[in-house]
Design an enzyme around this catalytic site. Structure first.
Site, PDB file in Angstrom:
ATOM      1  N   LYS A 193     -25.593   5.015  16.464  1.00  0.00           N
ATOM      2  CA  LYS A 193     -26.548   6.114  15.811  1.00  0.00           C
ATOM      3  C   LYS A 193     -27.818   5.408  15.113  1.00  0.00           C
ATOM      4  O   LYS A 193     -27.412   4.628  14.459  1.00  0.00           O
ATOM      5  CB  LYS A 193     -25.696   6.686  15.120  1.00  0.00           C
ATOM      6  CG  LYS A 193     -26.301   7.847  14.716  1.00  0.00           C
ATOM      7  CD  LYS A 193     -27.679   8.191  14.202  1.00  0.00           C
ATOM      8  CE  LYS A 193     -27.872   7.886  12.689  1.00  0.00           C
ATOM      9  NZ  LYS A 193     -29.708   8.491  12.740  1.00  0.00           N
ATOM     10  N   GLU A 269     -22.936  -2.788   5.035  1.00  0.00           N
ATOM     11  CA  GLU A 269     -24.241  -3.844   4.968  1.00  0.00           C
ATOM     12  C   GLU A 269     -25.424  -3.078   3.734  1.00  0.00           C
ATOM     13  O   GLU A 269     -26.632  -2.126   4.690  1.00  0.00           O
ATOM     14  CB  GLU A 269     -24.487  -4.467   5.844  1.00  0.00           C
ATOM     15  CG  GLU A 269     -23.577  -5.062   6.826  1.00  0.00           C
ATOM     16  CD  GLU A 269     -23.180  -6.259   6.003  1.00  0.00           C
ATOM     17  OE1 GLU A 269     -23.725  -7.401   5.473  1.00  0.00           O
ATOM     18  OE2 GLU A 269     -22.097  -7.044   6.221  1.00  0.00           O
ATOM     19  N   CYS A 304     -33.854  -6.263   3.885  1.00  0.00           N
ATOM     20  CA  CYS A 304     -33.052  -6.517   2.759  1.00  0.00           C
ATOM     21  C   CYS A 304     -33.202  -7.631   2.005  1.00  0.00           C
ATOM     22  O   CYS A 304     -32.603  -7.017   0.753  1.00  0.00           O
ATOM     23  CB  CYS A 304     -31.530  -5.661   3.031  1.00  0.00           C
ATOM     24  SG  CYS A 304     -30.916  -7.193   4.534  1.00  0.00           S
ATOM     25  N   GLU A 403     -34.424  -0.955  -5.311  1.00  0.00           N
ATOM     26  CA  GLU A 403     -35.660  -1.732  -4.154  1.00  0.00           C
ATOM     27  C   GLU A 403     -36.780  -1.228  -3.528  1.00  0.00           C
ATOM     28  O   GLU A 403     -36.561   0.579  -3.536  1.00  0.00           O
ATOM     29  CB  GLU A 403     -34.122  -1.206  -3.578  1.00  0.00           C
ATOM     30  CG  GLU A 403     -34.385  -2.415  -1.619  1.00  0.00           C
ATOM     31  CD  GLU A 403     -33.891  -2.057  -0.600  1.00  0.00           C
ATOM     32  OE1 GLU A 403     -32.957  -0.993  -0.364  1.00  0.00           O
ATOM     33  OE2 GLU A 403     -32.990  -3.458   0.042  1.00  0.00           O
TER      34      GLU A 403
HETATM   35  P1  NAD Z   1     -30.826   5.452   5.425  1.00  0.00           P
HETATM   36  O1  NAD Z   1     -29.373   4.534   4.534  1.00  0.00           O
HETATM   37  O2  NAD Z   1     -31.529   5.898   4.993  1.00  0.00           O
HETATM   38  O3  NAD Z   1     -30.207   5.103   7.042  1.00  0.00           O
HETATM   39  C1  NAD Z   1     -29.790   3.716   7.788  1.00  0.00           C
HETATM   40  C2  NAD Z   1     -28.961   4.649   8.947  1.00  0.00           C
HETATM   41  O4  NAD Z   1     -27.698   5.916   8.447  1.00  0.00           O
HETATM   42  C3  NAD Z   1     -30.133   5.401   9.701  1.00  0.00           C
HETATM   43  O5  NAD Z   1     -29.808   5.482  11.004  1.00  0.00           O
HETATM   44  C4  NAD Z   1     -29.644   6.667   8.991  1.00  0.00           C
HETATM   45  O6  NAD Z   1     -29.532   8.174  10.105  1.00  0.00           O
HETATM   46  C5  NAD Z   1     -28.448   7.055   8.312  1.00  0.00           C
HETATM   47  N1  NAD Z   1     -27.988   8.530   7.313  1.00  0.00           N
HETATM   48  C6  NAD Z   1     -28.829   8.100   7.070  1.00  0.00           C
HETATM   49  N2  NAD Z   1     -27.888   9.696   6.062  1.00  0.00           N
HETATM   50  C7  NAD Z   1     -27.067   9.426   6.435  1.00  0.00           C
HETATM   51  C8  NAD Z   1     -26.153  10.322   6.517  1.00  0.00           C
HETATM   52  N3  NAD Z   1     -26.200  11.344   5.188  1.00  0.00           N
HETATM   53  N4  NAD Z   1     -24.924  10.582   7.046  1.00  0.00           N
HETATM   54  C9  NAD Z   1     -24.851   9.767   8.047  1.00  0.00           C
HETATM   55  N5  NAD Z   1     -25.603   8.759   8.350  1.00  0.00           N
HETATM   56  C10 NAD Z   1     -26.909   8.574   7.083  1.00  0.00           C
HETATM   57  O7  NAD Z   1     -31.473   3.422   4.772  1.00  0.00           O
HETATM   58  P2  NAD Z   1     -32.654   3.049   6.017  1.00  0.00           P
HETATM   59  O8  NAD Z   1     -33.862   3.464   5.387  1.00  0.00           O
HETATM   60  O9  NAD Z   1     -32.971   3.228   7.503  1.00  0.00           O
HETATM   61  O10 NAD Z   1     -33.020   1.292   5.997  1.00  0.00           O
HETATM   62  C11 NAD Z   1     -33.594   0.713   4.830  1.00  0.00           C
HETATM   63  C12 NAD Z   1     -31.777   0.265   4.012  1.00  0.00           C
HETATM   64  O11 NAD Z   1     -30.970  -0.483   4.645  1.00  0.00           O
HETATM   65  C13 NAD Z   1     -32.085  -1.109   2.984  1.00  0.00           C
HETATM   66  O12 NAD Z   1     -31.930  -0.408   2.005  1.00  0.00           O
HETATM   67  C14 NAD Z   1     -32.264  -1.921   3.208  1.00  0.00           C
HETATM   68  O13 NAD Z   1     -31.422  -2.699   2.162  1.00  0.00           O
HETATM   69  C15 NAD Z   1     -30.676  -1.982   3.864  1.00  0.00           C
HETATM   70  N6  NAD Z   1     -30.132  -2.119   5.057  1.00  0.00           N
HETATM   71  C16 NAD Z   1     -29.725  -3.342   4.566  1.00  0.00           C
HETATM   72  C17 NAD Z   1     -29.353  -4.609   5.579  1.00  0.00           C
HETATM   73  C18 NAD Z   1     -28.040  -5.749   5.192  1.00  0.00           C
HETATM   74  O14 NAD Z   1     -27.127  -6.543   5.741  1.00  0.00           O
HETATM   75  N7  NAD Z   1     -27.448  -6.023   3.954  1.00  0.00           N
HETATM   76  C19 NAD Z   1     -30.650  -5.663   6.716  1.00  0.00           C
HETATM   77  C20 NAD Z   1     -31.515  -4.638   6.740  1.00  0.00           C
HETATM   78  C21 NAD Z   1     -31.105  -2.811   5.958  1.00  0.00           C
END
Ligand code: NAD
Length: 501
Positions: A193, A269, A304, A403
């Site tokens: 997804k 992650e 991240c 963040e």
């Molecule tokens: P997000 O949590 O908003 O979304 C991530 C994914 O989860 C997307 O596909 C989104 O559609 C899905 N999602 C959102 N709400 C959901 C729900 N209620 N139920 C199920 N799925 C849901 O994060 P983002 O804004 O897409 O990404 C940024 C974040 O990702 C930052 O916090 C960043 O630090 C983190 N990140 C972490 C790493 C790592 O390896 N630790 C790497 C890259 C990004």
């Protein structure tokens, strides 16, 4: 005679012609959402709609999970010899490289990163990740336990079944590959997804995998919103594990979904607020300052592990901030399709408003904006922010605690080593950290004391598929990359055999 320069690629012309197909890929076929609904895929470069994307929801996720389960149970992937899976995944990696320009263009149009990095970082890292797990899978051995002579105990790693991969928008292909590589190589089926903010390359990855010979149903993609497709996947009773990368807020939900459904494994992650600690005994201040600027502003600060909390000893802080600020012109946002651009657009207008909100918060809490702080390139209709540096930040300010996920750096001054370690660790996050010191004892001491999944000493950017990536505390619990990632997508199984006589 000098060689004539190679014809530069006309990215604007390519962008106008690139096919945009937003349909899902389920059981080897491109399909619309069963509801027929779509959402607009908007390019952050100029706010233009690129095309419609299938708005996947529970019924589509269910179809994808059924296809994945059927593929798994049939053994047409899981039961192939590791060397056979290896060859198919190697071909998949080769196809990714062959489609390099198309994939890079889609990634840049979809999430706004500079084309030079989509080409030189995102596509090669994705291909290398798939190839690396392909290469590894026929070289990983199982175990025999040291049991008494009348018995034999085999400890084997078995694929889990159906893996749900839910990924963010900042490195759409790379984040997907970090799940796909180990999960597919180990023999699982996957339902991916992608983020609704950057869905396009995910479906192309699945098409290229099919072309490489991956059996239908083994790798499915359902685009859609988090609260619809994402929630349905994480709640699905026939998904064995969720490999999640995203925000800490959504990571919490993943754990809830697992507890409300089938107690599936959840590997989170999550976010970060990484500390970059500079001591006065590190001689080359300019190198440390250039490094922190490069790492912070890479990918528009949407990383991240961006070193967003820069802790500098008070005796060198003025000069350090001056050098960092001098770097800012190099990172002014430009058109992402211009090959000279090093900083592109933020992913969407929501992220733009979030980042500008943090800049306002920094100012109103009393931090000093040394450079940047403004929206840029408004006339384009896209979402750009200047590289921004705040000095005089305290660790209690909002910009130091939360963040931001944009090009905003906070400089915090410290008096001595104990204070530096205490400030660095005073965060709910623990993804990465960095210590800069030429005193070998201090470097080791501080590296040990920093609570983070990865600690860098006198550098920040080293990264390789061979080493684990992940955090502690609220940065998550999983580890992507390296052979350790196989542990996430396999179950340990013990088989006892009695030996008579
Ligand atoms: P997000 O949590 O908003 O979304 C991530 C994914 O989860 C997307 O596909 C989104 O559609 C899905 N999602 C959102 N709400 C959901 C729900 N209620 N139920 C199920 N799925 C849901 O994060 P983002 O804004 O897409 O990404 C940024 C974040 O990702 C930052 O916090 C960043 O630090 C983190 N990140 C972490 C790493 C790592 O390896 N630790 C790497 C890259 C990004």
């Amino acid at each position: 005679m000098t060689k004539p320069a190679a014809n530069p690629i006309d990215w604007a012309a390519r962008a106008a012609a690139v096919p945009i197909d937003g349909r899902a890929l389920i059981d080897g076929r491109r399909v619309d959402a069963s509801s027929g609904e779509t959402f607009d895929c908007v390019s952050p470069i100029d706010g233009r709609v690129l095309g419609p994307v299938a708005r996947g929801a529970a019924a589509d996720v269910d179809a994808a999970v059924r296809a994945a389960r059927a593929a798994f149970d049939s053994g047409r992937w899981a039961a192939q010899a590791p060397a056979a899976r290896k060859r198919i995944l190697q071909r998949f990696s080769e196809r990714l490289l062959a489609a390099k320009e198309e994939l890079a263009l889609l990634e840049t149009l979809d999430m706004g990163k500079p084309i030079q990095y989509s080409l030189s970082v995102d596509v090669p890292a994705t291909a290398r990740c798939i190839a690396w797990y392909a290469e590894a899978i026929d070289k990983v051995y199982d175990e025999i336990a040291p049991t008494p002579r009348n018995a034999l105990a085999l400890i084997t790693r078995e694929p889990m079944g159906v893996i749900g991969a839910i990924v963010p928008w900042n490195y759409p292909m790379i984040m997907a590959a970090w799940k796909l590589g180990p999960a597919l190589a180990a023999g699982n089926s996957v339902v991916l997804k992608p983020s609704e903010k950057s869905p396009l390359t995910a479906m192309r990855l699945a098409e290229l995998a099919l072309e490489a010979g991956l059996p239908p149903g083994v790798f499915n993609v359902v685009p859609g919103y988090g609260h619809e497709a994402g929630e349905a996947l994480a709640l699905h009773p026939d998904v064995d594990a969720i490999g999640f990368t995203g925000s800490t807020r959504t990571g919490r939900r993943m754990l809830e979904y697992a507890s409300r459904s089938n107690l599936k494994r959840v590997y989170n992650e999550l976010g970060g607020k990484s500390a970059f600690v500079v001591f006065p005994d590190f001689g080359d201040l300019a190198r440390a300052a250039r490094t922190v600027a490069g790492s912070m502003f890479f990918n528009q600060g949407e990383s991240c592990n961006a070193p967003s909390r820069v802790l500098v000893h008070e005796s060198i802080a003025d000069r350090f901030v001056e050098i960092v600020a001098e770097q800012a012109p190099r990172y002014q946002p430009g058109h992402p399709l211009d090959p000279a651009t090093v900083m592109g657009a933020l992913v969407d207008d929501i992220q733009l408003r979030t980042v500008m909100g943090y800049i306002d918060a920094g100012q109103s809490e009393g931090a000093r904006c040394v450079t940047g702080g403004r929206q840029a390139r408004r006339e384009t209709g896209g979402y750009y922010v200047e590289p921004t540096v705040f000095d005089g930040v305290t660790n209690t300010m909002k910009i130091a605690r939360e963040e931001i996920f944009g090009p905003v750096m906070s400089v915090i001054r410290f008096k001595d080593e104990a204070e530096a370690v205490s400030l660095a660790n005073d965060s709910v996050y623990g993804l990465q950290a960095s210590v800069w010191s030429h005193d070998i004892n201090r470097a080791h001491r501080v590296a040990r004391a920093l609570k983070a999944g990865t600690v860098h000493v006198n550098q920040y950017d080293e990264d390789d598929i061979t080493v684990p990536f992940g955090g502690v505390k609220q940065s998550g619990n999983g580890r992507d990359k390296s052979l350790h990632a196989f542990e996430k997508y396999t179950e340990l199984k013990t088989t006892w055999l009695r030996i008579d006589g």
